[in-house]
Design a protein around this motif. Structure first.
Motif, PDB file in Angstrom:
ATOM      1  N   GLY A 180      44.192  42.289  46.137  1.00  0.00           N
ATOM      2  CA  GLY A 180      44.302  43.771  45.448  1.00  0.00           C
ATOM      3  C   GLY A 180      44.089  43.423  43.922  1.00  0.00           C
ATOM      4  O   GLY A 180      43.797  44.413  43.531  1.00  0.00           O
ATOM      5  N   SER A 181      43.463  42.233  43.930  1.00  0.00           N
ATOM      6  CA  SER A 181      43.556  42.317  42.463  1.00  0.00           C
ATOM      7  C   SER A 181      42.178  43.027  42.463  1.00  0.00           C
ATOM      8  O   SER A 181      41.294  42.989  43.060  1.00  0.00           O
ATOM      9  CB  SER A 181      42.368  40.127  41.760  1.00  0.00           C
ATOM     10  OG  SER A 181      42.120  39.825  43.043  1.00  0.00           O
ATOM     11  N   LEU A 182      42.071  42.684  40.978  1.00  0.00           N
ATOM     12  CA  LEU A 182      40.435  44.085  41.075  1.00  0.00           C
ATOM     13  C   LEU A 182      39.637  42.523  40.217  1.00  0.00           C
ATOM     14  O   LEU A 182      39.356  42.303  38.844  1.00  0.00           O
ATOM     15  CB  LEU A 182      41.077  44.900  39.451  1.00  0.00           C
ATOM     16  CG  LEU A 182      42.040  45.804  39.089  1.00  0.00           C
ATOM     17  CD1 LEU A 182      41.758  46.817  38.273  1.00  0.00           C
ATOM     18  CD2 LEU A 182      41.381  46.749  40.617  1.00  0.00           C
ATOM     19  N   THR A 183      38.579  42.893  41.152  1.00  0.00           N
ATOM     20  CA  THR A 183      37.439  41.582  40.901  1.00  0.00           C
ATOM     21  C   THR A 183      36.331  42.019  41.072  1.00  0.00           C
ATOM     22  O   THR A 183      35.991  43.161  41.495  1.00  0.00           O
ATOM     23  CB  THR A 183      38.023  40.607  42.039  1.00  0.00           C
ATOM     24  OG1 THR A 183      37.237  41.059  42.857  1.00  0.00           O
ATOM     25  CG2 THR A 183      38.963  39.279  42.303  1.00  0.00           C
ATOM     26  N   GLY A 184      35.325  41.914  40.228  1.00  0.00           N
ATOM     27  CA  GLY A 184      33.961  41.721  40.084  1.00  0.00           C
ATOM     28  C   GLY A 184      33.662  43.245  40.174  1.00  0.00           C
ATOM     29  O   GLY A 184      34.139  44.898  40.662  1.00  0.00           O
ATOM     30  N   TYR A 185      33.211  43.591  39.219  1.00  0.00           N
ATOM     31  CA  TYR A 185      32.440  45.544  38.770  1.00  0.00           C
ATOM     32  C   TYR A 185      31.203  45.356  37.816  1.00  0.00           C
ATOM     33  O   TYR A 185      31.245  44.521  36.941  1.00  0.00           O
ATOM     34  CB  TYR A 185      33.605  46.488  38.771  1.00  0.00           C
ATOM     35  CG  TYR A 185      33.088  48.172  38.413  1.00  0.00           C
ATOM     36  CD1 TYR A 185      32.757  48.257  39.489  1.00  0.00           C
ATOM     37  CD2 TYR A 185      32.580  48.574  36.912  1.00  0.00           C
ATOM     38  CE1 TYR A 185      31.927  49.564  39.950  1.00  0.00           C
ATOM     39  CE2 TYR A 185      31.736  49.850  37.199  1.00  0.00           C
ATOM     40  CZ  TYR A 185      31.867  50.474  38.519  1.00  0.00           C
ATOM     41  OH  TYR A 185      31.736  51.173  38.499  1.00  0.00           O
ATOM     42  N   ALA A 186      30.004  45.659  38.173  1.00  0.00           N
ATOM     43  CA  ALA A 186      28.594  45.781  37.780  1.00  0.00           C
ATOM     44  C   ALA A 186      28.727  46.455  36.107  1.00  0.00           C
ATOM     45  O   ALA A 186      28.376  46.027  35.494  1.00  0.00           O
ATOM     46  CB  ALA A 186      27.332  45.688  38.230  1.00  0.00           C
ATOM     47  N   GLY A 187      29.490  47.118  36.440  1.00  0.00           N
ATOM     48  CA  GLY A 187      29.663  48.001  35.330  1.00  0.00           C
ATOM     49  C   GLY A 187      30.768  47.790  34.260  1.00  0.00           C
ATOM     50  O   GLY A 187      31.401  47.792  33.525  1.00  0.00           O
ATOM     51  N   GLY A 188      32.374  46.326  34.822  1.00  0.00           N
ATOM     52  CA  GLY A 188      32.724  45.762  33.454  1.00  0.00           C
ATOM     53  C   GLY A 188      33.843  46.669  34.422  1.00  0.00           C
ATOM     54  O   GLY A 188      34.154  47.165  34.757  1.00  0.00           O
ATOM     55  N   LEU A 189      34.967  45.608  34.930  1.00  0.00           N
ATOM     56  CA  LEU A 189      36.269  45.480  34.965  1.00  0.00           C
ATOM     57  C   LEU A 189      37.460  46.111  34.207  1.00  0.00           C
ATOM     58  O   LEU A 189      37.847  47.460  34.756  1.00  0.00           O
ATOM     59  CB  LEU A 189      37.598  43.502  34.208  1.00  0.00           C
ATOM     60  CG  LEU A 189      36.894  43.442  35.895  1.00  0.00           C
ATOM     61  CD1 LEU A 189      37.652  41.696  35.999  1.00  0.00           C
ATOM     62  CD2 LEU A 189      36.654  43.712  37.662  1.00  0.00           C
ATOM     63  N   ASP A 190      37.186  46.529  32.710  1.00  0.00           N
ATOM     64  CA  ASP A 190      37.639  48.028  32.613  1.00  0.00           C
ATOM     65  C   ASP A 190      37.113  49.254  32.722  1.00  0.00           C
ATOM     66  O   ASP A 190      38.142  49.696  32.888  1.00  0.00           O
ATOM     67  CB  ASP A 190      37.169  47.533  30.941  1.00  0.00           C
ATOM     68  CG  ASP A 190      38.348  47.073  30.126  1.00  0.00           C
ATOM     69  OD1 ASP A 190      39.130  46.308  30.590  1.00  0.00           O
ATOM     70  OD2 ASP A 190      38.602  46.693  29.289  1.00  0.00           O
ATOM     71  N   ARG A 191      36.006  49.188  33.486  1.00  0.00           N
ATOM     72  CA  ARG A 191      35.479  50.515  33.812  1.00  0.00           C
ATOM     73  C   ARG A 191      35.905  50.429  34.967  1.00  0.00           C
ATOM     74  O   ARG A 191      36.201  52.139  35.506  1.00  0.00           O
ATOM     75  CB  ARG A 191      33.927  51.055  33.413  1.00  0.00           C
ATOM     76  CG  ARG A 191      33.698  51.002  32.391  1.00  0.00           C
ATOM     77  CD  ARG A 191      31.952  51.313  32.299  1.00  0.00           C
ATOM     78  NE  ARG A 191      31.464  51.251  31.207  1.00  0.00           N
ATOM     79  CZ  ARG A 191      30.824  50.190  30.177  1.00  0.00           C
ATOM     80  NH1 ARG A 191      30.138  49.616  31.045  1.00  0.00           N
ATOM     81  NH2 ARG A 191      29.761  50.756  29.250  1.00  0.00           N
ATOM     82  N   LYS A 192      36.289  49.994  35.876  1.00  0.00           N
ATOM     83  CA  LYS A 192      36.817  49.503  37.339  1.00  0.00           C
ATOM     84  C   LYS A 192      38.186  50.305  37.237  1.00  0.00           C
ATOM     85  O   LYS A 192      38.244  51.583  38.220  1.00  0.00           O
ATOM     86  CB  LYS A 192      36.927  48.679  37.953  1.00  0.00           C
ATOM     87  CG  LYS A 192      36.894  47.837  39.278  1.00  0.00           C
ATOM     88  CD  LYS A 192      36.825  46.956  39.822  1.00  0.00           C
ATOM     89  CE  LYS A 192      37.319  46.381  41.519  1.00  0.00           C
ATOM     90  NZ  LYS A 192      36.735  45.481  42.879  1.00  0.00           N
ATOM     91  N   HIS A 193      39.153  49.106  36.199  1.00  0.00           N
ATOM     92  CA  HIS A 193      39.954  50.220  36.088  1.00  0.00           C
ATOM     93  C   HIS A 193      39.858  51.243  36.112  1.00  0.00           C
ATOM     94  O   HIS A 193      40.928  52.328  36.608  1.00  0.00           O
ATOM     95  CB  HIS A 193      41.068  49.023  34.974  1.00  0.00           C
ATOM     96  CG  HIS A 193      42.747  48.806  34.851  1.00  0.00           C
ATOM     97  ND1 HIS A 193      43.171  49.877  34.307  1.00  0.00           N
ATOM     98  CD2 HIS A 193      43.308  48.207  35.277  1.00  0.00           C
ATOM     99  CE1 HIS A 193      44.175  49.713  34.009  1.00  0.00           C
ATOM    100  NE2 HIS A 193      44.275  48.339  35.210  1.00  0.00           N
ATOM    101  N   ALA A 194      39.383  52.226  34.701  1.00  0.00           N
ATOM    102  CA  ALA A 194      39.627  53.927  34.795  1.00  0.00           C
ATOM    103  C   ALA A 194      39.212  53.870  35.752  1.00  0.00           C
ATOM    104  O   ALA A 194      39.927  55.027  36.205  1.00  0.00           O
ATOM    105  CB  ALA A 194      38.557  53.304  33.492  1.00  0.00           C
TER     106      ALA A 194
END
Length: 177
Positions: free
Chosen positions: A146-160
């Protein structure tokens, strides 16, 4: 003239930073954050695509993205051009579009859903190369725990994005609207 030569682009603002949208004759072909984005086209390629102030596909994408960021829509109804990827990447990207807003899945589950349960790393690589962030919801894929791993736009954006969709509730991490 190749299909890559006939593309046009525009840049629009979003609550998460400026977005570069690219259209081809077949539909929306690219959507990347202007700053902090991995795997976008080369500077030479970007410079070759004219910037336009109006284009039917880009105008529709801008309108739908505005509704999405305002919380008024959860999906997109746009013609998409996924032709720049391999057959495997395209299959992964089409599978991403089946993940409902407000939910997440893991790379392992996505690989299994594609009939390739041992191809978790290859699926992860294809997810990371998604040329249409937000519209093709690669942000809905998380680690097996369930961890927020990897996002080409950055983890802060994935979280948002996940918070916007209601898939992640975390009062400690605020996103200013």
């Amino acid at each position: 003239m190749t299909a890559l030569d006939s593309r046009v682009q525009t840049i629009v603002s979003s609550p998460l930073g400026d977005l570069r949208l690219v259209a081809s004759p077949d539909g929306l072909a690219g959507l990347w954050f202007v700053e902090g984005q991995r795997h976008e086209p080369t500077a030479e390629r970007l410079a070759a695509w004219p910037t336009v102030s109006s284009h039917p596909v880009l105008d529709a994408a801008v309108q739908q993205l505005d509704g999405y960021f305002r919380g008024q829509r959860q999906g997109f109804d746009l013609p998409l051009d996924l032709g720049q990827g391999t057959a495997f990447q395209q299959a992964v990207w089409r599978a991403l579009m089946k993940i409902p807003a407000g939910t997440t899945t893991s790379y392992g589950v996505l690989a299994a859903d594609l009939g390739r349960p041992l191809a978790v790393r290859a699926v992860g690589a294809a997810v990371g190369r998604n040329p249409l962030c937000v519209v093709v919801p690669c942000h809905r894929v998380v680690g097996s725990n369930g961890s927020l791993t990897g996002y080409a736009g950055g983890l802060d954006r994935k979280h948002a994005l996940l918070r916007l969709e209601g898939a992640l509730i975390d009062k400690a991490h605020q996103w200013a609207k």
